[in-house]
Enzyme design. Structure first.
Site, PDB file in Angstrom:
ATOM      1  N   GLU A  25       0.893  -1.370   0.146  1.00  0.00           N
ATOM      2  CA  GLU A  25       0.012   0.043  -0.047  1.00  0.00           C
ATOM      3  C   GLU A  25       0.792   1.255   0.034  1.00  0.00           C
ATOM      4  O   GLU A  25       2.060   1.179   0.090  1.00  0.00           O
ATOM      5  CB  GLU A  25      -0.919  -0.117   1.242  1.00  0.00           C
ATOM      6  N   LYS A 160      -3.240  -1.750  15.652  1.00  0.00           N
ATOM      7  CA  LYS A 160      -2.632  -0.785  16.802  1.00  0.00           C
ATOM      8  C   LYS A 160      -3.571  -0.577  17.905  1.00  0.00           C
ATOM      9  O   LYS A 160      -4.695  -0.561  17.619  1.00  0.00           O
ATOM     10  CB  LYS A 160      -2.257   0.656  16.308  1.00  0.00           C
TER      11      LYS A 160
HETATM   12  N1  PSU Z   1      -2.608   1.756  10.822  1.00  0.00           N
HETATM   13  C1  PSU Z   1      -1.168   1.657  11.072  1.00  0.00           C
HETATM   14  N2  PSU Z   1      -0.386   2.376   9.830  1.00  0.00           N
HETATM   15  C2  PSU Z   1      -0.837   2.834   8.916  1.00  0.00           C
HETATM   16  C3  PSU Z   1      -2.368   2.738   8.554  1.00  0.00           C
HETATM   17  C4  PSU Z   1      -3.072   2.353   9.592  1.00  0.00           C
HETATM   18  O1  PSU Z   1      -0.490   1.179  11.842  1.00  0.00           O
HETATM   19  O2  PSU Z   1      -0.328   3.279   7.759  1.00  0.00           O
HETATM   20  C5  PSU Z   1      -3.065   3.346   7.492  1.00  0.00           C
HETATM   21  C6  PSU Z   1      -3.505   2.352   6.325  1.00  0.00           C
HETATM   22  O3  PSU Z   1      -3.241   2.715   5.170  1.00  0.00           O
HETATM   23  C7  PSU Z   1      -4.835   2.104   6.829  1.00  0.00           C
HETATM   24  C8  PSU Z   1      -5.203   3.293   7.059  1.00  0.00           C
HETATM   25  O4  PSU Z   1      -5.614   1.313   5.727  1.00  0.00           O
HETATM   26  O5  PSU Z   1      -4.245   3.822   7.649  1.00  0.00           O
HETATM   27  C9  PSU Z   1      -6.646   3.321   7.947  1.00  0.00           C
HETATM   28  O6  PSU Z   1      -7.214   4.726   7.850  1.00  0.00           O
HETATM   29  P1  PSU Z   1      -8.850   5.030   8.420  1.00  0.00           P
HETATM   30  O7  PSU Z   1      -8.653   4.436   9.860  1.00  0.00           O
HETATM   31  O8  PSU Z   1      -8.961   6.462   8.052  1.00  0.00           O
HETATM   32  O9  PSU Z   1      -9.576   4.172   7.496  1.00  0.00           O
END
Ligand code: PSU
Ligand code: MN
Length: 306
Positions: A25, A160
């Site tokens: 990603e 996390k």
């Molecule tokens: N959690 C992490 N590192 C990240 C992300 C999440 O530990 O880089 C990023 C990933 O791209 C994940 C996104 O898909 O954040 C999720 O964002 P949201 O909670 O806004 O959907």
């Protein structure tokens, strides 16, 4: 207006010849780590995929074109732009495509483009999930809904604990998304190998994981799978240290009224700042570790199709 999907020649050749490919990603590059560690890590992750016999396909939107396979220059563009690149989840893809902009793809959007390209295995750091306090905020990552529908397996180090891991597990169960523990019975919590949550099934080698995926998809059970791979012991962080940093970041987010798509990047950035360099090094190491496992699983999956 018709969208364009550019599959790099290397990725396209690999897919045509039934060789293993691993999707990666790009929100982790732009929004998940600081420059220049983000660009260095993105390239190291690709190298680890190669070293383990698969072809990397880093996914993003460049000038409105969907990309499966980025050049190093394209990785640098996203890495330098950082938070100013549009973070693209499912909702955001049409906007960057229609306006010809760059977009950094989250787990959800990366799964979408991987599936379009025909890539079934994807490695990242952590997935989005149900946020703490979601009972009030309704903040549930679109990653979870994508896992419900799109047939791509995501190798991650769990989620996390900025998230509510118990609610995240419940949501995935409702949506029929299996959570596999790689050589573990517990759901890892990204920086730590353990959490108070279990996984659905423990599998101990890449072949077992590939067999699980084949069984699911051959039965027509569409949708994703979470493959939770604990951070290597050497790089795991002290739980109380990381818990305190997360607690502080959550309080600050609330005080500053951070919500919506800014929420996760804000929390990631603050946790990294509060813990100094140590959480960044852990973050890098667990992504490399996931890339290795994803390449191995992709290798087994193509063997099962040969
Ligand atoms: N959690 C992490 N590192 C990240 C992300 C999440 O530990 O880089 C990023 C990933 O791209 C994940 C996104 O898909 O954040 C999720 O964002 P949201 O909670 O806004 O959907
Ligand atoms: Mn959210």
């Amino acid at each position: 207006m018709t969208y364009k999907l550019d599959i790099s020649p290397e990725v396209s050749t690999a897919l045509r010849n039934n060789q293993p490919v691993v999707a990666l990603e790009s929100t982790i590059i732009s929004h998940g780590m600081p420059w220049p560690e983000n660009a260095e890590t993105a390239k190291r992750v690709e190298q680890v995929v190669r070293d383990n016999g698969a072809v990397p396909a880093t996914i993003a939107v460049i000038d409105g074109r969907l990309k499966a396979g980025l050049s190093h220059d394209e990785i640098d563009v996203l890495a330098k732009a950082g938070l100013s690149v549009t973070k693209c989840s499912r909702r955001d893809l049409p906007y960057v495509v229609a306006t010809g902009q760059h977009g950094a793809t989250t787990v959800a959007a990366t799964m979408i483009i991987a599936a379009m390209a025909g890539i079934q295995i994807f490695a990242t750091g952590g997935i989005g999930g149900v946020h703490r306090g979601a009972q009030q905020s309704f903040d549930i990552s679109a990653d979870l809904q994508e896992l419900a529908h799109t047939s791509v397996a995501v190798v991650c180090a769990g989620a996390k604990s900025i998230l509510d891991l118990a609610l995240t597990r419940e949501y995935l169960e409702t949506q029929g998304v299996p959570v596999l523990g790689y050589q573990t019975n517990q759901l890892p919590a990204f920086y730590t190998r353990e959490s108070d949550q279990t996984v659905d099934y423990r599998l101990d080698d890449p072949k077992q994981v590939a067999d699980f995926l084949s069984a699911k998809w051959q039965m027509g059970l569409d949708g994703g799978v979470v493959i939770a791979n604990p951070i290597p012991e050497l790089y795991a962080m002290d739980k109380s240290l990381i818990d305190r940093a997360i607690q502080q970041a959550l309080v600050e987010a609330e005080q500053q009224h951070i919500f919506g798509k800014e929420s996760t990047p804000f929390l990631l950035k603050r946790v990294a700042e509060i813990t100094g360099g140590s959480s960044l090094e852990s973050n890098i190491q667990l992504v490399l570790n996931n890339a290795r496992l994803a390449a191995e699983i992709a290798g087994e999956l193509v063997l099962s199709k040969a």
